[in-house]
Every structure is written in C-alpha cells, then in structure tokens.
Design a protein around this motif. Structure first.
Motif, PDB file in Angstrom:
ATOM      1  N   HIS A  18       0.868  -1.180   0.000  1.00 30.68           N
ATOM      2  CA  HIS A  18       0.000   0.000   0.000  1.00 30.68           C
ATOM      3  C   HIS A  18       0.904   1.228   0.000  1.00 30.68           C
ATOM      4  O   HIS A  18       1.671   1.434   0.943  1.00 30.68           O
ATOM      5  CB  HIS A  18      -0.908  -0.005   1.236  1.00 30.68           C
ATOM      6  CG  HIS A  18      -1.831  -1.181   1.253  1.00 30.68           C
ATOM      7  ND1 HIS A  18      -3.091  -1.149   0.685  1.00 30.68           N
ATOM      8  CD2 HIS A  18      -1.668  -2.441   1.725  1.00 30.68           C
ATOM      9  CE1 HIS A  18      -3.662  -2.337   0.822  1.00 30.68           C
ATOM     10  NE2 HIS A  18      -2.832  -3.135   1.444  1.00 30.68           N
ATOM     11  N   ARG A  20      -0.486   4.347  -0.726  1.00 33.61           N
ATOM     12  CA  ARG A  20      -1.349   5.495  -0.405  1.00 33.61           C
ATOM     13  C   ARG A  20      -1.295   6.566  -1.497  1.00 33.61           C
ATOM     14  O   ARG A  20      -0.924   6.281  -2.616  1.00 33.61           O
ATOM     15  CB  ARG A  20      -1.023   6.063   0.979  1.00 33.61           C
ATOM     16  CG  ARG A  20      -0.952   5.035   2.101  1.00 33.61           C
ATOM     17  CD  ARG A  20      -2.186   4.178   2.240  1.00 33.61           C
ATOM     18  NE  ARG A  20      -2.154   3.391   3.481  1.00 33.61           N
ATOM     19  CZ  ARG A  20      -2.859   2.284   3.666  1.00 33.61           C
ATOM     20  NH1 ARG A  20      -3.649   1.802   2.729  1.00 33.61           N
ATOM     21  NH2 ARG A  20      -2.789   1.645   4.821  1.00 33.61           N
ATOM     22  N   ASN A  44      -6.759   0.372  -2.985  1.00 32.67           N
ATOM     23  CA  ASN A  44      -7.816   0.820  -2.054  1.00 32.67           C
ATOM     24  C   ASN A  44      -7.597   2.258  -1.586  1.00 32.67           C
ATOM     25  O   ASN A  44      -7.483   2.536  -0.397  1.00 32.67           O
ATOM     26  CB  ASN A  44      -7.940  -0.144  -0.863  1.00 32.67           C
ATOM     27  CG  ASN A  44      -6.656  -0.286  -0.050  1.00 32.67           C
ATOM     28  OD1 ASN A  44      -5.562  -0.077  -0.553  1.00 32.67           O
ATOM     29  ND2 ASN A  44      -6.802  -0.648   1.213  1.00 32.67           N
ATOM     30  N   THR A 105     -11.764  -4.569   5.409  1.00 31.78           N
ATOM     31  CA  THR A 105     -10.508  -3.873   5.676  1.00 31.78           C
ATOM     32  C   THR A 105     -10.609  -2.416   5.241  1.00 31.78           C
ATOM     33  O   THR A 105     -11.701  -1.935   4.909  1.00 31.78           O
ATOM     34  CB  THR A 105      -9.332  -4.607   4.994  1.00 31.78           C
ATOM     35  OG1 THR A 105      -8.104  -4.054   5.468  1.00 31.78           O
ATOM     36  CG2 THR A 105      -9.382  -4.502   3.480  1.00 31.78           C
ATOM     37  N   THR A 106      -9.487  -1.716   5.257  1.00 34.25           N
ATOM     38  CA  THR A 106      -9.436  -0.291   4.921  1.00 34.25           C
ATOM     39  C   THR A 106     -10.073  -0.018   3.547  1.00 34.25           C
ATOM     40  O   THR A 106      -9.696  -0.632   2.550  1.00 34.25           O
ATOM     41  CB  THR A 106      -7.955   0.174   4.885  1.00 34.25           C
ATOM     42  OG1 THR A 106      -7.332  -0.223   6.108  1.00 34.25           O
ATOM     43  CG2 THR A 106      -7.861   1.678   4.715  1.00 34.25           C
ATOM     44  N   HIS A 135      -8.558 -10.484  -1.306  1.00 30.19           N
ATOM     45  CA  HIS A 135      -8.516 -10.372   0.154  1.00 30.19           C
ATOM     46  C   HIS A 135      -9.473 -11.452   0.638  1.00 30.19           C
ATOM     47  O   HIS A 135     -10.689 -11.337   0.465  1.00 30.19           O
ATOM     48  CB  HIS A 135      -8.945  -8.982   0.617  1.00 30.19           C
ATOM     49  CG  HIS A 135      -8.860  -8.830   2.100  1.00 30.19           C
ATOM     50  ND1 HIS A 135      -8.004  -7.948   2.708  1.00 30.19           N
ATOM     51  CD2 HIS A 135      -9.512  -9.489   3.102  1.00 30.19           C
ATOM     52  CE1 HIS A 135      -8.127  -8.065   4.026  1.00 30.19           C
ATOM     53  NE2 HIS A 135      -9.044  -8.983   4.287  1.00 30.19           N
ATOM     54  N   HIS A 170      -2.126 -12.381   1.576  1.00 30.51           N
ATOM     55  CA  HIS A 170      -1.762 -12.388   3.009  1.00 30.51           C
ATOM     56  C   HIS A 170      -2.437 -13.507   3.792  1.00 30.51           C
ATOM     57  O   HIS A 170      -3.215 -13.258   4.723  1.00 30.51           O
ATOM     58  CB  HIS A 170      -2.023 -11.033   3.667  1.00 30.51           C
ATOM     59  CG  HIS A 170      -3.305 -10.339   3.273  1.00 30.51           C
ATOM     60  ND1 HIS A 170      -4.537 -10.925   3.400  1.00 30.51           N
ATOM     61  CD2 HIS A 170      -3.527  -9.109   2.752  1.00 30.51           C
ATOM     62  CE1 HIS A 170      -5.460 -10.077   2.972  1.00 30.51           C
ATOM     63  NE2 HIS A 170      -4.879  -8.974   2.570  1.00 30.51           N
ATOM     64  N   CYS A 214      -3.846  -5.773  12.217  1.00 31.44           N
ATOM     65  CA  CYS A 214      -3.988  -5.772  10.762  1.00 31.44           C
ATOM     66  C   CYS A 214      -5.105  -6.724  10.372  1.00 31.44           C
ATOM     67  O   CYS A 214      -5.618  -7.467  11.202  1.00 31.44           O
ATOM     68  CB  CYS A 214      -2.682  -6.218  10.112  1.00 31.44           C
ATOM     69  SG  CYS A 214      -2.264  -7.940  10.483  1.00 31.44           S
ATOM     70  N   LYS A 215      -5.496  -6.666   9.110  1.00 35.84           N
ATOM     71  CA  LYS A 215      -6.474  -7.597   8.551  1.00 35.84           C
ATOM     72  C   LYS A 215      -5.786  -8.423   7.473  1.00 35.84           C
ATOM     73  O   LYS A 215      -5.159  -7.823   6.606  1.00 35.84           O
ATOM     74  CB  LYS A 215      -7.663  -6.830   7.959  1.00 35.84           C
ATOM     75  CG  LYS A 215      -8.389  -5.943   8.921  1.00 35.84           C
ATOM     76  CD  LYS A 215      -9.118  -6.769   9.973  1.00 35.84           C
ATOM     77  CE  LYS A 215      -9.863  -5.885  10.959  1.00 35.84           C
ATOM     78  NZ  LYS A 215     -11.069  -5.279  10.422  1.00 35.84           N
ATOM     79  N   ASP A 243       2.161  -6.659   2.381  1.00 36.29           N
ATOM     80  CA  ASP A 243       0.978  -5.948   2.890  1.00 36.29           C
ATOM     81  C   ASP A 243       1.396  -4.804   3.801  1.00 36.29           C
ATOM     82  O   ASP A 243       0.689  -4.479   4.772  1.00 36.29           O
ATOM     83  CB  ASP A 243      -0.010  -6.874   3.582  1.00 36.29           C
ATOM     84  CG  ASP A 243      -1.399  -6.228   3.692  1.00 36.29           C
ATOM     85  OD1 ASP A 243      -1.664  -5.260   2.960  1.00 36.29           O
ATOM     86  OD2 ASP A 243      -2.199  -6.690   4.518  1.00 36.29           O
ATOM     87  N   ALA A 245       1.295  -1.537   5.216  1.00 38.26           N
ATOM     88  CA  ALA A 245       0.076  -0.714   5.157  1.00 38.26           C
ATOM     89  C   ALA A 245       0.186   0.444   6.151  1.00 38.26           C
ATOM     90  O   ALA A 245      -0.308   0.357   7.274  1.00 38.26           O
ATOM     91  CB  ALA A 245      -1.139  -1.582   5.461  1.00 38.26           C
ATOM     92  N   HIS A 247      -0.331   3.672   8.289  1.00 37.92           N
ATOM     93  CA  HIS A 247      -1.346   4.614   8.782  1.00 37.92           C
ATOM     94  C   HIS A 247      -0.617   5.530   9.752  1.00 37.92           C
ATOM     95  O   HIS A 247       0.172   5.039  10.578  1.00 37.92           O
ATOM     96  CB  HIS A 247      -2.471   3.887   9.531  1.00 37.92           C
ATOM     97  CG  HIS A 247      -3.323   3.010   8.669  1.00 37.92           C
ATOM     98  ND1 HIS A 247      -4.378   3.492   7.923  1.00 37.92           N
ATOM     99  CD2 HIS A 247      -3.265   1.687   8.424  1.00 37.92           C
ATOM    100  CE1 HIS A 247      -4.950   2.487   7.265  1.00 37.92           C
ATOM    101  NE2 HIS A 247      -4.295   1.381   7.546  1.00 37.92           N
ATOM    102  N   ALA A 259      -6.501  -0.701  10.590  1.00 38.75           N
ATOM    103  CA  ALA A 259      -5.758  -1.961  10.446  1.00 38.75           C
ATOM    104  C   ALA A 259      -4.606  -1.763   9.481  1.00 38.75           C
ATOM    105  O   ALA A 259      -4.782  -1.197   8.401  1.00 38.75           O
ATOM    106  CB  ALA A 259      -6.699  -3.049   9.933  1.00 38.75           C
ATOM    107  N   GLY A 260      -3.431  -2.252   9.846  1.00 38.78           N
ATOM    108  CA  GLY A 260      -2.300  -2.201   8.930  1.00 38.78           C
ATOM    109  C   GLY A 260      -0.990  -2.165   9.686  1.00 38.78           C
ATOM    110  O   GLY A 260      -0.868  -1.467  10.690  1.00 38.78           O
TER     111      GLY A 260
HETATM  112  O1  DOR Z   1      -4.256  -4.550   7.677  1.00 39.54           O
HETATM  113  C1  DOR Z   1      -4.545  -4.234   6.537  1.00 39.54           C
HETATM  114  N1  DOR Z   1      -4.383  -2.969   6.082  1.00 39.54           N
HETATM  115  N2  DOR Z   1      -5.054  -5.167   5.735  1.00 39.54           N
HETATM  116  C2  DOR Z   1      -5.523  -4.862   4.525  1.00 39.54           C
HETATM  117  O2  DOR Z   1      -6.005  -5.732   3.866  1.00 39.54           O
HETATM  118  C3  DOR Z   1      -5.517  -3.465   4.031  1.00 39.54           C
HETATM  119  C4  DOR Z   1      -4.527  -2.658   4.706  1.00 39.54           C
HETATM  120  C5  DOR Z   1      -4.710  -1.164   4.508  1.00 39.54           C
HETATM  121  O3  DOR Z   1      -4.947  -0.729   3.382  1.00 39.54           O
HETATM  122  O4  DOR Z   1      -4.605  -0.436   5.480  1.00 39.54           O
END
Ligand code: DOR
Ligand code: ZN
Length: 347
Positions: A18, A20, A44, A105-106, A135, A170, A214-215, A243, A245, A247, A259-260
């Motif tokens: 990711h 961003r 995403n 997820t996000t 996913h 993942h 996380c997811k 993955d 990710a 934040h 999540a990330g």
């Molecule tokens: O933990 C996660 N964060 N799992 C994901 O599938 C997406 C990701 C995110 O974009 O933040």
C-alpha cells in the motif's frame, strides 16, 4: 543460522503493498524503492483505482516519486466492470484486479459479499490474462474465522475457472495454506513478514499493540507455523507480499484504530532474519524474487541487494508512521543496492 557476514540477494519483488496517495505517496514509494525492484500496488485509495485513467495517473505518480522501482498496477475489481473496461485497464498497464469483500478492511465498503459475484467477468479476465488477487475474508463472520470461511468460494472459483490465475493474499491460517496447496497451478498465495512472526497474543495477549493490528488478524501459533513451513518449503505457490500498510501514528493510537502494519522500513531485513534464524536462508531468494515473478509471468529482476550482519535499531517513527519492529534491534542491515549486477544466489 548462517555465520556469513554478508549476503547477496537478487533485487526482490513485493507482490502486495500500500503506497497510499497525495502527500503520503512520495515517502512511502521511496521507502519501498530502497530495496524492491518491483511492487504490486494495491488500489484501495479514496477514490479507488477503478478505471484505466486511474491506473495511468497513479503509476506515473509512483514513478515520479521513485524512478528506480517498477510499480506493478492493480485495480479494484467490482462486479460492475465491463469487459471493455477490463481491456482498457490492461492496456493502461494493470496486471491484476483486486477483490475486496465488503467492509473487511481499509476502504472496502464498496466490496463484494460473495466471490461468485465476479464470475461473469472471469472469461474476460482469462482472455486478458489479468490475475485476480483476493482479500480472503468473508464479511460478517467472527474475525478469527473469516479467512477459513472464505476458502470454499475461493476454491470453487479456482476450480471452475482454471484458466484464471488467483492469488489468496496475506494468508493467515493453516487452513488457507493447505487449501492453496491442494488447488491447481492457477492458484498461489502471498505471505507477509508479520504473519510469519506474530500471533494474536502479540496483538492482544498482553497490552494492546495497535501497530500490530492488521487484517486478516494474526492467528494461532499453529497457523503461524504453517505459514512459516509454507514460506520455507520452496513451494512456488507461496511468495512474498508484505501488505505493508502505513497509517499515521494518530490513526493507530486512538479509539478506533486503522488496520495495517507498516513493515516496509524493515521488510527485507526482517525476512532475512526470519529465514536465517530458521536455517533457511537458501530459500529466501526464491520466496522473494522468483516464485512471484514466475506466477505473474514476469522476468526475474536484474541487480542485487547486499546485506551485512551489522545490528541497527529500527526508528520509533518513519514518515509519521510507527514501523514494524520499532525500536527493536535488527541483526542484518542493507548495505548496497546494485542495479546492474548479475545476481548470484546465496549459498
Ligand atoms: O491490515 C490491513 N491494512 N489489511 C488490509 O487488507 C488493508 C490494509 C490497509 O490498506 O490499510
Ligand atoms: Zn493489503
């Protein structure tokens, strides 16, 4: 554990990142380009990467920020896509469509509720050679069971459309590992660094660790062990996708945290550590620079990355984000990147 002081790897791929958007994109893309030759970039964003024009624009933004890294593009695959749109996405450089189940997820609120919803698009996806990245979590299910409950529709899809390549992203459970193994050669899975290391107890077993949330959520020790076994096994169905990710710190340390796990600042160093401690350094090149490329039909990268056994401490914050393994000691450090060297495999 090897005693060697240096390690030379082929420049690796990361098949799930990711990066961003807007003001954040540049720093995250540059961080990835520190070692990775290619990264498959997840779509995403807000708004999502849906159309050919989105892919082209996002790709050029990444290239501008990190000219030394090739972004491999994915779009968010929705049931309302038309075959003509898919063809345009492919022409714009996309190699994969990413399926997000609704709300798991996000930025997945616009996602599907069942993988069968994309079946009408499978003939077009097959003809275009687009990979479907999933996913793999079932919406509305208890969180520890979400991945396992997705597996039947995933398997049914893979078996019904053997000409379409599918990646279960993942993977986090032993059940997913064994299902991926049992399915045909059109199926593969990515494994993250953090799912090779942590379990649910690292997240919630003591104090709450929001930077490990996380997811899909990390699961049992037996699940983690199955992931490690798959990564170390030399089975080409399993390859690296971080993955990573990011934040911002404040979006993780709050009442409703995102999540990330931001693993990019330690991704390769962490993989080397995990494989080294397990005595499987000889399997690392394949896991992070051969199997993914093979599955996606891409050539292997040129160039090498050299690591030195030299301890360093992971910063507490990188570009506003708390990285994976913050403030921990890492035994291996990236020393040099050579874009033109001819890779020689590690012993
Ligand atoms: O933990 C996660 N964060 N799992 C994901 O599938 C997406 C990701 C995110 O974009 O933040
Ligand atoms: Zn992801």
């Amino acid at each position: 554990m090897s005693q060697a002081a240096t390690l030379v790897l082929r420049r690796p791929d990361d098949f799930h990142v990711h990066l961003r958007q807007d003001a954040d994109l540049g720093a995250y893309a540059r961080e990835a380009s520190r070692v990775f030759a290619r990264v498959l970039v997840m779509p995403n964003l807000v708004p999502p990467i849906l159309e050919a024009a989105d892919v082209a624009k996002y790709r050029s933004g990444i290239l501008e920020a990190a000219p030394g890294m090739e972004p491999l593009m994915a779009f968010k695959l929705l049931p309302r896509h038309t075959p003509a749109q898919l063809a345009a996405l492919k022409a714009a450089g996309a190699i994969a469509g990413k399926v997000y189940p609704e709300g798991v997820t996000t930025n997945s609120e616009d996602g599907i509720t069942d993988l069968r919803q994309i079946w009408p698009l499978m003939p077009a996806l097959e003809e275009l050679g687009l990979v479907v990245c999933c996913h793999g979590e079932k919406p509305g299910v208890f969180s520890l069971d979400r991945e396992e409950r997705f597996l039947d529709e995933f398997a049914e899809t893979a078996q019904r459309f053997p000409g379409v390549r599918l990646v279960l992203e993942h993977v986090s459970t032993a059940a997913a590992v064994s299902r991926v193994r049992a399915l045909g050669s059109n199926v593969a899975a990515t494994i993250t660094l953090h799912h090779l290391e942590i379990t649910l107890d690292d997240v919630i077993g003591g104090n709450l660790k929001p930077h490990l949330f996380c997811k899909p959520i990390a699961k049992r020790p037996s699940d983690r062990d199955a992931l490690r076994e798959a990564a170390f096994s030399g089975d080409p169905k399993f390859f690296f996708g971080s993955d990573s990710a990011p934040h911002h710190k404040g979006k993780k340390e709050c009442a409703a945290g995102c999540a990330g796990v931001y693993s990019m600042p330690v991704a390769l160093e962490g993989l080397v550590d995990v494989f080294d401690r397990a005595g499987h350094l000889d399997r690392l090149d394949a896991f992070c620079s051969e199997f993914g490329a093979g599955f996606y039909g891409l050539p292997r990268n040129h160039g090498t990355v050299t690591l030195r056994r030299e301890p360093w401490t992971v910063p507490d914050i990188v570009d506003g984000v708390v990285p994976y393994r913050a403030l921990e000691q890492m035994p291996w450090r990236v020393a040099t990147l050579d874009h033109s060297a001819n890779p020689v495999n590690v012993a």
